[in-house]
Structures are given as structure tokens and as C-alpha cells.
Design a protein around this motif. Structure first.
Motif, PDB file in Angstrom:
ATOM      1  N   TYR A  97       5.398  -2.555  -0.104  1.00 31.74           N
ATOM      2  CA  TYR A  97       5.076  -1.807  -1.322  1.00 31.74           C
ATOM      3  C   TYR A  97       3.652  -2.087  -1.783  1.00 31.74           C
ATOM      4  CZ  TYR A  97       5.176  -0.056  -6.080  1.00 31.74           C
ATOM      5  OH  TYR A  97       4.879   0.616  -7.236  1.00 31.74           O
ATOM      6  N   ASN A 118       1.884   1.574  -1.675  1.00 31.69           N
ATOM      7  CA  ASN A 118       2.564   2.103  -2.863  1.00 31.69           C
ATOM      8  C   ASN A 118       2.308   3.579  -3.147  1.00 31.69           C
ATOM      9  OD1 ASN A 118       0.017   1.967  -3.962  1.00 31.69           O
ATOM     10  ND2 ASN A 118       0.487   0.298  -5.369  1.00 31.69           N
ATOM     11  N   ALA A 167       9.860  -5.872  -2.919  1.00 29.94           N
ATOM     12  CA  ALA A 167       9.020  -5.468  -4.049  1.00 29.94           C
ATOM     13  C   ALA A 167       9.577  -5.995  -5.366  1.00 29.94           C
ATOM     14  CB  ALA A 167       8.887  -3.945  -4.089  1.00 29.94           C
ATOM     15  N   CYS A 209       7.882   4.843  -1.400  1.00 31.91           N
ATOM     16  CA  CYS A 209       7.580   3.881  -2.457  1.00 31.91           C
ATOM     17  C   CYS A 209       7.719   4.527  -3.833  1.00 31.91           C
ATOM     18  CB  CYS A 209       6.175   3.309  -2.279  1.00 31.91           C
ATOM     19  SG  CYS A 209       6.007   2.307  -0.783  1.00 31.91           S
TER      20      CYS A 209
END
Length: 178
Positions: A149, A153, A20, A158
Motif C-alpha cells: 500500500y 496507494n 496496511a 488500494c
């Protein structure tokens, strides 16, 4: 402008976090989650890696344009978006699979990484324990672990683990982001 495509392989705990982070960095063309550094024959599975018995680390392989971002800058971002002072651990994730590691691809990367590790020590109270090793075989993780992610998310992991790392990235390295 011609591209100068290079590859870096890094492990900073869970690969979902490091993936990410580097997906937001200018000059990064691709980030692939996977495994490296183990000592068992054959291609390991996620479950085997999670056992901590294979010796593999969760890593990402970053394909980047060296005309846009340098290997040095990638390593500084890496060192400042995870904790390189905890042995085999990142937060609640514990085990050798979560170790901090730089897998270099050639002697030049090894030299640069060793210098960055030395320079970065001044910014940490505890000793940096990041492993520096030549890249053995890189194994790509299954598709469910790619772009984790981006695709998940809203999940607790996350929100509570990845997002603080992204906030740190945005604060410390805003000039290097897309």
C-alpha cells in the motif's frame, strides 16, 4: 523503558490489506507479508498460493512491543478490520488463501485468541469462522509484496479495497494509531 518484543501471525484475506492496517498501529515495529498453513513441500510461490491448491493462507507477521500494544488489542483490531464471518473469502477475493486465520505461537496466544474470538462473536450477526491454528512454517513473500500500500496507494485495489479498511481502523481504533 525496556521493550517486550512479541510476534503475531494473522491472515485476514489479502495480505496487502492487513499489512496496511497494522503499519498504522502504535507499538508495531514491523509487518511482513507472507504465507503459512499449507501442506506442500518446499517454499511456495505467490502464483502457487493464488491457485488455492497449496493450502497456504496469505498472512502477515507482526513484530510488536507488548509494552505499547497488547496481543488482545492486536486481535481486536484484526477482527474489526476484516470480515471474520465469511469462509475463505474477503470481498471479491475468494479461496482458502484468503481465509480468516489466527496462527498462534504458543499456548498463551492460543488461550487469548480463543477468548477474543468468543468475545467478538457478540458483535457479529453471522458466526465467526476464523481458524485458530498453531503456526507452522512462515514463508516471507517476495519484496514486491512488502509495503504494498505504501508503494502503490494510487492503484485501484488500494483505493477501493484497502482504503475503506484503513478508514474503519481510524474510526474504531484512533487511540491505538501512530
Amino acid at each position: 523503558m525496556n521493550k517486550d518484543i512479541q510476534i503475531a501471525t494473522l491472515g485476514g484475506g489479502c495480505f496487502w490489506c492487513t499489512e496496511a492496517v497494522f503499519q498504522e498501529v502504535k507499538g508495531v515495529e514491523k509487518v511482513i507479508s507472507g504465507y503459512a498453513g499449507g501442506n506442500v513441500p518446499g517454499e511456495p510461490t505467490y502464483r502457487e498460493i493464488c491457485s488455492g491448491l497449496t493450502g497456504h493462507a496469505e498472512v502477515i507477521q507482526i513484530t510488536y512491543d507488548a509494552n505499547v500494544i497488547s496481543y488482545e488489542d492486536i486481535l481486536v483490531i484484526f477482527m474489526t478490520t476484516h470480515d471474520p464471518t465469511t469462509l475463505n473469502q474477503q470481498g471479491a477475493d475468494k479461496g482458502t488463501q484468503y481465509r480468516s486465520v489466527i496462527f498462534y505461537h504458543d499456548e498463551n496466544q492460543q488461550k487469548i485468541a480463543a477468548e477474543i474470538l468468543k468475545q467478538m462473536q457478540a458483535y457479529f450477526n453471522d458466526a465467526i469462522v476464523t481458524e485458530l491454528s498453531i503456526l507452522p512454517i512462515f514463508y516471507k513473500a517476495t519484496q514486491e509484496h512488502q509495503d504494498f500500500y505504501k508503494n502503490n496507494n494510487g492503484q485501484g485495489y488500494c483505493t477501493f479495497v484497502i482504503e475503506p479498511k484503513l478508514a474503519k481502523l481510524r474510526k474504531l481504533h484512533a487511540d491505538k494509531l501512530n
